[in-house]
Motif scaffolding. Sequence first.
Motif, short mmCIF file in Angstrom:
data_model
loop_
_atom_site.label_atom_id
_atom_site.label_comp_id
_atom_site.label_asym_id
_atom_site.label_seq_id
_atom_site.Cartn_x
_atom_site.Cartn_y
_atom_site.Cartn_z
N PHE A 1 20.88 -21.50 29.20
CA PHE A 1 20.12 -21.20 27.98
C PHE A 1 19.25 -19.95 28.15
O PHE A 1 18.91 -19.29 27.17
CB PHE A 1 19.28 -22.40 27.57
N TYR A 2 18.92 -19.63 29.38
CA TYR A 2 18.22 -18.37 29.64
C TYR A 2 19.07 -17.19 29.17
O TYR A 2 18.57 -16.25 28.52
CB TYR A 2 17.91 -18.26 31.13
N TYR A 3 20.37 -17.22 29.48
CA TYR A 3 21.28 -16.16 29.06
C TYR A 3 21.55 -16.22 27.57
O TYR A 3 21.67 -15.18 26.90
CB TYR A 3 22.59 -16.26 29.83
N ILE A 4 21.70 -17.44 27.02
CA ILE A 4 21.99 -17.59 25.60
C ILE A 4 20.83 -17.07 24.75
O ILE A 4 21.03 -16.34 23.77
CB ILE A 4 22.30 -19.07 25.28
N ALA B 1 27.61 -12.16 29.15
CA ALA B 1 26.94 -13.28 29.82
C ALA B 1 26.82 -14.47 28.88
O ALA B 1 26.97 -15.62 29.30
CB ALA B 1 25.58 -12.85 30.33
N PHE B 2 26.57 -14.19 27.59
CA PHE B 2 26.43 -15.26 26.60
C PHE B 2 27.69 -16.11 26.51
O PHE B 2 27.63 -17.34 26.49
CB PHE B 2 26.11 -14.63 25.24
N GLU B 3 28.85 -15.48 26.44
CA GLU B 3 30.11 -16.21 26.30
C GLU B 3 30.38 -17.09 27.52
O GLU B 3 30.84 -18.23 27.40
CB GLU B 3 31.26 -15.23 26.08
N ILE B 4 30.09 -16.54 28.70
CA ILE B 4 30.30 -17.30 29.94
C ILE B 4 29.42 -18.53 29.98
O ILE B 4 29.87 -19.64 30.27
CB ILE B 4 30.03 -16.41 31.17
#
Length: 459
Positions: free
Chosen positions: A230-233, A247-250
């Motif tokens: 969730f940090y990346y999202i 990074a979001f998709e991963i």
Amino acid sequence: MSITLTIFTLISILLISIPTKLQPIQSSIGFSILGYIIVDYLIPKVKDSFIKRGLFGKDMSKIGRPIIPETIGIIPAITYLFLMLFFIPFLFQKEIIDSNLNLNSVFSHSKLSSYLSSLLSLESMILLGLMDDLFDIRWRHKFFLPAIASIPLLIIYNFEFNQTSILIPKFISNFFKFGKNSINLGMFYYFYMASVSIFCPNSINILAGINGLEVGQTIIIVILLLINDFYYIIGYYIENNVLAKSAFEIHQFSVCFLIPFLGISLSLFKFNKFPSKVFVGDTWCYFSGMVFAVIGISGHFAKTLMLFFLPQILNFIYSSPQLFGLIPCPRHRLPKFNEDDGLLYNSFTLYFDSENPNLNSNEIKELNKNLIPIFNFFEKIYLIKLIRNKKGEIIMSSNLTLINLTIIWFGPCNEGELCNLIMKLQFIIGFIMLILRHTLAPFIFGFDNSWSMLNRFYL
């Protein structure tokens, strides 16, 4: 109770079926609730059947050593597989829902092969873990079973991505004059990934033996991974650039695997925590470890994954003298239960006692003299507990497991308290690693795929 069950079932259906901007994470929450309900319903229904089939064990840390159904981990594992199969239409839906919706939350069909190969690896791991529970495969043979289960995932990874480079620290790159902060491992990358798949299931299996710990440690790792995801999202919604989107998709893909897994884990923990009503068996240890392995491999963040396995890594290193035969290794290294006070105490490995030769058996060996100064040093820094005879000779040493080490540090305690204590240590260590991962990574590697504003701040 039936009304509560009905309400939560309806909530899960609504989360799964109603399209919003929060998809597919919203659907994964719905499947997580559904998974909790199914496992919570099935375990009480089937646990007695496991005992009738001979799948049971004795709880050695209880008065009277009650009979407990074993291999119950197969129930949540199979439930998870079916949930993830039914998840496919919601995860890989066509990008035509509504022009006002956030289409970045919808996965393209190119990810479907990776998704299916992950499920195939998990299915293979469940079958191999069940074989171990049924036939009690020797440790030196079952150690490599996860590598076999990871073959489908690695094959698809080779065809779809074949990304075999890993980041290396800047100082190493500068010292060897590589010219870039990555190194291409080629075919050795797949051995590296196979090693990850071997380590994750086996490390959970080694750190086990008290009520709730097998499931409890996986719950903590899931929570830490979700915080990281969730940090990346959140970073993507703030930054909304190409770097953040990748990074979001991963990590959204990772979230969709982990949230349903958290649901079945919490339900299983309800029955496995102290005082345990069921034993999960090696099936759960291998399955849960493989869930983490496939996420780390498919998401190409195995190094970050290993940060959350630091207690398991330390437990493996600490246990290695016994695992590799440098000192005797009893089949069961569980703490010793004292029926008088209901507490767990250190268990010990026995050595030859020259003062009492009649008490020695053929299986008891003399302690290697080269290990004596090491043992004495470890005793001083509270890494081992030793028992000596009147001559000062070491005749017992505490078994080298993180469970026994925790008892050395904090003293004898109740089995449930001991499990909770280890889970707290797992979370604290993992959370510290998470902070270090997102603060020191730009300094060490010269690059980080988190928020670009953080990269600008640090670099």
